[in-house]
Design a protein around this motif. Structure first.
Motif: not given
Ligand SMILES: [Zn+2]
Length: 542
Positions: A145-147, A180-183, A214-217, A244-246
């Motif tokens: 997941a990503h923080q 929802s994304d993604t905590k 830093d998934e969003e970047i 992973d998220e999806g």
């Molecule tokens: Zn995400």
């Protein structure tokens, strides 16, 4: 005179012709049933009933009491504004906007004390949990997941029903950025593992949790170094499976479809520079650099990429699953979804919906244009940037040669040179030259197998959790492998595992407004994640 016998013969002949005609008509108008249960196009795999041994049953998570506890744990993570900005420093120690991740760590360490005994940090803010298995010959399982979350635009804060970082729970939905994304998945994974550890669980197979920041970047600070560390520790494809998220559980045609993405689209961006002679604008050429590059932009958009469904592709499989298992489809509709590579009935339906059209085609977006500095001076340097997300039937080279053709055509027409990725295609002329460079190039992700042991584990766990444990208004769930049209942190893990699934066991109808105002999640879809991760770990590692 016609004898009675003759009459009879004629009747018999007429009757015979009629009968043959009737049979022919019957055969041509009655058709084979649309679905053939003996030869399913989208076979469903059996349920897996977890073997808990001394462990508590997963129904422990569906009580009202647990729900309260779970909401608090989840909301606490939402209250920490771990936003990723595009201009953050590459070195996380050199930018104080990363400091908020310290708060996140403190919160997670305090809330999940048993899991925290197994954690290490990677590149300061990446979190890597490793619970060693007793059988080293079994490849580990990796949950990701990503923080970080996408920033909340300051101008939109007063449009939120509840402030984005309050973690407000309205009795059904938890509101806020990151719900929802993604905590959701990050906290659910920790809830599952904390519960297992609190019961003295020692897995046979090593369990790893990886949380980038830093998934969003792009994930180069978080997921990337973690992926290199895991590659070093476990070797090429040394991890059994990554989740992973999806994509989640999609409602369609009266049924629901759990749709793990087995691949994700590729990506390529082009930067197109056009250099032309400057001069006073009182004596301009017929076409300035801006005019010429506009012509290129026009040509690119006038010729969008075509939608394709390839035979045997995961795209075809996805729609086969829908066509075969959607409860309420009429046969005439069902036919459009089945074997969609062999006819052209489905493509127009997908094309007409912005949510589905890019499943089957490469996207093209002209996102940046720059040029001109002064109203009385000819523009010397003009720039255009184009972003593509590559569909499964195409690759980087296809996109490169397409772009080369378009630029070459415009360059030739205007007597200009062309350099493409450092290679001279057309010699530079006194009238100027194009210079095209490719960046961010990445092919479509390798396809994870959607049959075999690992898929069966994913499918069997999902069917048990959704059909037998979680209370919801839908009928039984069907599995349908899918693809992501966006990218995830797993892009850094292609050499770490052959089984990568971008999948969240959430009902898509429970998630609202990802990346925008009023992001929220029905808590049912948080509990379904906790239950799913719990059962998945028991099934895979117990
Ligand atoms: Zn995400």
């Amino acid at each position: 005179m016609v004898s009675v016998a003759d009459k009879f013969n004629r009747y018999a002949a007429a009757l015979g012709v009629g009968l043959v005609l009737a049979i022919v008509l019957f055969l041509t108008t009655s058709h084979k049933p649309v679905l053939d249960p003996k030869h399913p196009l989208c076979e469903q795999r059996p349920y897996i009933e977890p073997e808990y041994g001394h462990l508590a049953n997963s129904s422990q998570f569906v009580s009202e009491e647990y729900k309260k506890k779970s909401v608090e744990l989840f909301a606490g993570a939402i209250r920490i504004p771990t936003m990723s900005y595009d201009d953050l420093a590459m070195d996380p120690t050199k930018d104080e906007r990363f400091n908020v991740f310290k708060d996140m760590h403190n919160y997670l360490f305090k809330s999940f004390p048993l899991a925290s005994k197994h954690v290490e940090t990677v590149n300061t803010y990446g979190l890597l949990y490793t619970i060693e298995g007793t059988n080293p010959s079994l490849k580990p399982v990796l949950l990701m997941a990503h923080q970080d979350v996408v920033p909340v635009n300051n101008d939109t804060i007063d449009q939120w029903t509840y402030p984005p970082f309050d973690g407000h729970f309205d009795g059904e939905f938890l509101w806020g950025r990151g719900t929802s994304d993604t905590k959701n998945s990050l906290v659910a994974q920790l809830e599952a593992i904390e519960s297992l550890l609190s019961q003295g669980w020692v897995p046979k197979r090593t369990v790893i949790l990886s949380f980038g920041f830093d998934e969003e970047i792009t994930g180069f600070r978080g997921a990337y170094p973690i992926s290199r560390l895991l590659h070093e520790r476990y070797g090429t494809h040394g991890i059994e499976v990554i989740v992973d998220e999806g994509i989640g559980i999609v409602p369609f045609g009266g049924s629901i479809f759990a749709s793990p993405a087995v691949t994700e689209k590729g990506r390529v961006d082009f930067k197109i520079l056009l250099n032309t002679p400057g001069g006073h604008s009182s004596m301009p050429p017929d076409h300035t650099g801006i005019g010429i590059i506009s012509e290129l932009a026009f040509e690119l958009e006038a010729n969008p990429l075509s939608p394709v469904i390839q035979k045997g592709s995961v795209v075809e499989k996805f729609f086969d699953c829908m066509g075969e298992h959607a409860a309420d489809l009429k046969d005439s509709e069902r036919k459009k979804f089945l074997r969609s590579s062999t006819h052209d009935k489905l493509l127009p339906i997908l094309e007409s919906d912005p949510a589905t059209r890019f499943i089957v085609k490469t996207s093209q977006a002209i996102d940046i244009v720059q040029g001109g500095v002064k109203i009385n001076a000819l523009p010397e340097n003009v720039e255009l940037q184009v972003d593509h997300r590559i569909a499964v039937h195409q690759n980087l080279d296809d996109l490169r040669s397409r772009m080369n053709e378009f630029v070459k055509k415009v360059a030739t027409k205007h007597g200009l040179g062309l350099e493409f990725d450092g290679k001279t295609i057309l010699k530079k002329t006194p009238l100027g030259s194009f210079n095209v460079s490719t960046f961010g190039g990445m092919n479509t992700a390798p396809i994870s197998p959607y049959k075999g042991e690992v898929w069966d584990l994913l499918a069997g766990t999902t069917r048990h959790v959704i059909d037998d444990v979680i209370d919801h208004p839908y009928g039984p769930v069907f599995m349908a492998p899918s693809l992501m049209t966006a990218n995830t942190d797993t892009a850094h893990f292609w050499d770490v595992s052959e089984n990568i699934f971008r999948y969240l066991p959430v009902f898509m109808s429970d998630t609202n407004n990802i990346h925008t105002v009023d992001e929220s999640l029905n808590i049912r879809s948080h509990i379904s994640c906790v239950v799913w991760y719990y059962e998945f770990l028991v099934n895979a590692c117990n």
